[in-house]
Design a protein around this motif. Structure first.
Motif, PDB file in Angstrom:
ATOM      1  N   ALA A 658      13.914  -7.884  35.527  1.00  0.00           N
ATOM      2  CA  ALA A 658      14.368  -8.806  34.439  1.00  0.00           C
ATOM      3  C   ALA A 658      14.972  -9.736  35.093  1.00  0.00           C
ATOM      4  N   GLU A 659      15.806  -9.515  36.257  1.00  0.00           N
ATOM      5  CA  GLU A 659      16.480 -10.717  37.125  1.00  0.00           C
ATOM      6  C   GLU A 659      15.558 -11.784  37.643  1.00  0.00           C
ATOM      7  N   ALA A 660      14.323 -11.178  38.033  1.00  0.00           N
ATOM      8  CA  ALA A 660      13.216 -12.043  38.570  1.00  0.00           C
ATOM      9  C   ALA A 660      12.705 -13.254  37.459  1.00  0.00           C
ATOM     10  N   ARG A 661      12.564 -12.293  36.296  1.00  0.00           N
ATOM     11  CA  ARG A 661      12.102 -12.901  35.261  1.00  0.00           C
ATOM     12  C   ARG A 661      13.056 -14.171  34.648  1.00  0.00           C
ATOM     13  N   TYR A 662      14.269 -13.608  34.588  1.00  0.00           N
ATOM     14  CA  TYR A 662      15.338 -14.694  34.443  1.00  0.00           C
ATOM     15  C   TYR A 662      15.389 -15.793  35.254  1.00  0.00           C
ATOM     16  N   ASN A 663      15.241 -15.892  36.461  1.00  0.00           N
ATOM     17  CA  ASN A 663      15.388 -16.808  37.314  1.00  0.00           C
ATOM     18  C   ASN A 663      14.094 -17.719  37.305  1.00  0.00           C
ATOM     19  N   MET A 664      13.068 -16.978  37.055  1.00  0.00           N
ATOM     20  CA  MET A 664      11.836 -17.861  36.941  1.00  0.00           C
ATOM     21  C   MET A 664      11.846 -18.897  35.632  1.00  0.00           C
ATOM     22  N   TYR A 665      12.354 -18.294  34.679  1.00  0.00           N
ATOM     23  CA  TYR A 665      12.284 -19.214  33.316  1.00  0.00           C
ATOM     24  C   TYR A 665      13.900 -20.288  33.540  1.00  0.00           C
ATOM     25  N   VAL A 666      14.670 -19.915  34.161  1.00  0.00           N
ATOM     26  CA  VAL A 666      15.747 -20.717  34.322  1.00  0.00           C
ATOM     27  C   VAL A 666      15.240 -22.072  35.254  1.00  0.00           C
ATOM     28  N   GLU A 667      14.634 -21.617  36.310  1.00  0.00           N
ATOM     29  CA  GLU A 667      13.994 -22.748  37.168  1.00  0.00           C
ATOM     30  C   GLU A 667      13.247 -23.591  36.643  1.00  0.00           C
TER      31      GLU A 667
END
Length: 706
Positions: A658-667
């Motif tokens: 979930a954290e990796a998914r969040y970082n990807m969308y934010v970037e």
């Protein structure tokens, strides 16, 4: 077609009456064997004679050049100017396509911006990552519900959405108009090309009917065949369709008492076929015997080859010795090439002036394309193609030119003319690459089907021995399948390396060399025809011909690899990756090495007269080299996956996912300026740094692949 001029680019055209006279006088006193439509060969007779080059020309770029040649030889008609063809068949469709892609990119940007605003509100609530799985219409319906707690934020998001809706609607309308225009244009062009092929085929059949009638054939039977062939002609020349199996394929007469004799007369020739002949027989048997007795047609290529085989037997041999596209006879520029050899002139300008019209046109075309790309790079039409990318294009071409300089110009410029180098490079760049791309897609689909069936069998076997059951966790199941079925991944990569890539590309490179007829490399059988028309060629040593053959095959491979390098280099939008890919591929010129190995077999067959050397023996060593090179590159990811099978995430790692998914969308949202950077930032987690380090096994795998 325009009316026939009396001359074309400086050389005269024969008149139609004299051409008809050649057709009539070319007939022999014996009766000609016939198939449907009065053709002497079947539509399925591609590659039945390994020495015949016309079949290869009919496959390249859907037989367009071969059809132009047929029309010129049979009707003395010139094709449309190439600037008009490029405008209609390339520039206009490509312009519509690029415009449509630009509109779609704008639509995607608007949709992404709206998703980002919904997922990452300015008030800091959220994030709502599930909105990325919804459509824009769904977002509009529940936009108010998400922001009930903050009227100001809801109002701001609603205003942004309302402003985007009209622009989005206009872009969607533009996309629909451009897409329909492109489809209508392509459909019109394909229908027009099919009509031209049908007219040429009907004209060819009428000529053959007249020839057969004048040579003592039975007019009643031939006329009946001609009438029946009209429907067959439509089936044979349509863009895509089926054509029923030709007469004599199964020993059936079908109202003609001679096809079986024709088959018998060519049986010795077919029995001496090469690897490609055997492969084509398998395909023809598959489609003609197992597919309702029908032969699948595509762009009339098989029909074009059939017509070209017929026309080649009806016109004098010396008239066949000419370039494609410009139709310039060899006799017009060969004396200039021979003069360079005899005078030992090595000047660049002298070799440039001695080039044929076709080679000159190709060089000018390369210059025009580079200028057009440079102008395109200076514009803002495509953000992914800038001046830096243009520099990479020039570097890719320079790499090929440097290799050709050392292979040809520095030591062997008199063994093979610059005219031949330009033509062989263009053949490899355009014809070999395009043919290999289509064939690789078909072969890759077959390989994927085979390995997919084997994968299903492997899963069923694991279930039968109790390794897998209904209670097995899906992720544990994936680990077991990866570890226990390493052989399946290795087999898949082996087939891709040796069958899809190596065999297909080596055959296409060989045919790229073989289909290109040039006075510098005429076979001994063609030499006799050249001497009869006295074009001024001098006798050359066997060593010089062998060197010329090797250089020509290497140049064809360099043209192929240049186009392939451009494809691989621009598969990434990162300029550093593009440069690294170019450097890595420049260090290992496997295509050129494989072509040099092929030339050994070609020299043994064509120069030494060793008839036992056919296509299979020519390409086998090159396929082994090429296949091993590709296999080590392809199998390394499989070994790395097996090495990290235990690292597949489990239920304890859901939070990290979930954290990796969040970082990807934010970037991504920050990249397009769609969110407030002061509110939303990627998390900083260095806990995975150790896991990203390469293990000792990974180091060994990577080093071996390199």
């Amino acid at each position: 077609m325009s009316s026939t001029p009396s001359s074309y680019q400086g050389h005269p055209l024969p008149t139609t009456p004299s051409h008809q006279g050649r057709l009539t006088t070319g007939a022999t006193s014996r009766r000609r064997p016939r198939y449907r439509g009065n053709f002497t060969t079947s539509i399925c007779s591609l590659f039945s004679d390994p020495a015949r080059k016309s079949d290869c020309c009919s496959i390249a770029i859907c037989g367009v050049l071969a059809a132009d040649r047929n029309r010129y030889l049979l009707l003395d008609e010139l094709p449309q100017p190439w600037w008009r063809r490029i405008l209609l068949w390339l520039a206009l469709p490509l312009g519509l396509y690029v415009a449509d892609m630009h509109v779609l990119e704008r639509i995607g940007l608007i949709q992404l911006t709206e998703h980002c605003r919904r997922a990452f509100p300015d008030d800091g609530s959220g994030p709502y990552l599930d909105v990325f799985n919804e459509t824009l219409d769904e977002l509009s319906r529940d936009a108010t519900g998400r922001n009930d707690g903050d009227d100001a934020t809801s109002s701001g998001n609603k205003q942004a959405s309302d402003a985007a809706d009209p622009a989005l609607a206009n872009l969607q309308t533009a996309h629909l108009v451009l897409f329909l225009s492109l489809m209508i244009l392509v459909g019109f062009l394909l229908a027009r090309a099919a009509m031209n092929r049908l007219n040429l085929r009907n004209t060819t059949m009428r000529k053959l009917y007249e020839l057969d009638r004048n040579s003592g054939g039975e007019g009643r039977i031939v006329q009946a065949n001609l009438i029946l062939s009209k429907d067959d002609a439509r089936s044979a020349t349509r863009t895509c369709g089926c054509y029923r199996a030709p007469d004599g394929l199964y020993g059936i007469d079908d109202d003609d008492d001679t096809p079986n004799d024709a088959m018998a007369s060519s049986s010795n020739e077919e029995r001496s076929g090469d690897l490609c002949t055997c492969l084509w027989k398998v395909i023809s048997t598959l489609f003609c015997q197992w597919c309702c007795g029908c032969w699948c047609q595509c762009f009339g290529m098989c029909a074009t080859a059939q017509e070209q085989r017929e026309i080649d037997t009806l016109v004098p041999k010396e008239r066949l010795l000419m370039d494609y596209v410009t139709f310039q006879p060899f006799s017009e520029y060969v004396p200039s090439l021979e003069k360079l050899r005899q005078s030992r002139d090595v000047g660049v300008l002298s070799h440039w002036r001695a080039m044929s019209e076709l080679a000159t046109m190709l060089m000018k075309s390369i210059g025009c394309v580079l200028v057009a790309l440079g102008i395109y790079a200076l514009t803002d039409i495509d953000s992914h193609f800038t001046l830096k990318n243009m520099v990479v294009v020039l570097a890719t071409l320079l790499q090929s030119f440097v290799l050709m300089y050392f292979v040809h110009w520095k030591w062997h410029r008199l063994d093979l003319s610059l005219d031949a180098v330009v033509k062989y490079f263009a053949t490899g760049f355009l014809f070999s690459t395009s043919t290999a791309l289509i064939v690789e897609m078909l072969v890759s689909a077959a390989v994927s089907l085979v390995t997919g069936v084997l994968g299903i069998i492997a899963v069923l076997f694991e279930i039968s021995i109790g390794e897998l059951d209904d209670e097995t966790d899906p992720k544990d199941m994936l680990k077991i399948l990866i570890k226990e079925n390493l052989w399946l991944g290795v087999l898949f990569m082996f087939l891709n390396a040796f069958v899809v890539a190596a065999t297909t590309e080596e055959i296409c490179k060989y045919f790229g060399f073989w289909m290109m007829e040039h006075p510098d490399l005429l076979t001994p059988q063609e030499d006799g025809a050249v001497e009869e028309v006295e074009i001024g060629r001098s006798r050359r040593s066997l060593n010089s011909k062998g060197v010329a053959t090797t250089i020509a095959m290497v140049i064809t491979a360099v043209g192929f690899s240049c186009c392939e390098n451009l494809k691989y280099v621009f598969s990434s939008a990162d300029i550093e990756t593009e440069i690294g890919t170019l450097i890595a591929r420049s260090m290992f010129p496997v295509h050129a090495l494989a072509a040099a190995i092929q030339s050994i077999g070609v020299c043994r067959r064509d120069l030494e007269g060793d008839k036992s050397v056919q296509l299979g023996r020519i390409i086998l060593p090159a396929v082994i080299l090429h296949g091993c090179f590709d296999f080590f590159l392809m199998v390394s990811p499989i070994l790395s996956i097996v090495n990290h099978a235990d690292d597949i995430t489990t239920d304890d790692d859901v939070s990290k996912e979930a954290e990796a998914r969040y970082n990807m969308y934010v970037e991504v949202c920050q990249r397009y300026g769609a969110i407030n950077d002061d509110v939303w930032q990627p998390t900083e987690d260095g806990s995975d740094a150790a896991g990203q380090q390469m293990s000792q096994t990974d180091v060994i795998i990577t080093t071996t692949a390199f």
